[in-house]
Enzyme design. Structure first.
Site, PDB file in Angstrom:
ATOM      1  N   CYS A  36      13.535  19.262 -25.911  1.00 54.07           N
ATOM      2  CA  CYS A  36      12.427  20.033 -25.347  1.00 54.07           C
ATOM      3  C   CYS A  36      13.367  21.151 -24.606  1.00 54.07           C
ATOM      4  O   CYS A  36      14.059  21.114 -23.826  1.00 54.07           O
ATOM      5  CB  CYS A  36      11.914  19.257 -24.116  1.00 54.07           C
ATOM      6  SG  CYS A  36      11.029  20.107 -22.879  1.00 54.07           S
ATOM      7  N   CYS A  68      13.153  21.499 -20.849  1.00 58.21           N
ATOM      8  CA  CYS A  68      14.054  20.543 -20.366  1.00 58.21           C
ATOM      9  C   CYS A  68      15.530  20.804 -20.198  1.00 58.21           C
ATOM     10  O   CYS A  68      16.185  20.700 -19.334  1.00 58.21           O
ATOM     11  CB  CYS A  68      13.992  19.194 -21.487  1.00 58.21           C
ATOM     12  SG  CYS A  68      12.160  18.480 -21.146  1.00 58.21           S
TER      13      CYS A  68
END
Length: 113
Positions: free
Chosen positions: A32, A35
């Site tokens: 991600c 992230c």
């Protein structure tokens, strides 16, 4: 505090049952992009705040993520004495996170007086 903790399901459950104080838990995944950006923010933030910050990899703890209804990444939860009191979704800068934590603390102090 100076380090983001890596949590497993067991750590999260222990925090819910026995935890004291405030902890910000980040739910993320290695694939991600947002992230990874948030990881840098949280690493920097952890060195200057008085609460703990933990990370849970949703690929490794997919059952927990599902039970907690984590539907998008990154997602964060703020726990106080083991209770989930706030949920946050998406990338945030450190000042945004700190603002939310301050609001949570003010709300708690009002309800605890």
């Amino acid at each position: 505090m100076s380090k983001v903790l890596n949590f497993t399901r067991k750590d999260f459950e222990r925090e819910q049952n026995l935890g004291k104080g405030l902890i910000l838990v980040d739910f993320s995944a290695n694939w991600c992009g947002p992230c990874k950006m948030l990881e840098k923010v949280l690493n920097n933030l952890s060195g200057r705040v008085d609460y703990r910050i933990a990370r849970i990899n949703v690929d490794e703890e997919s059952e927990l993520a599902s039970e907690l209804k984590i539907k998008s990444l990154p997602s964060m939860m703020i726990l106080k004495d083991g209770e989930i009191i706030e949920r946050l979704t998406g990338f945030m800068e450190d000042d945004e996170i700190e603002k939310i934590v301050k609001k949570v603390r003010k709300r708690e102090s009002i309800t605890n007086e």
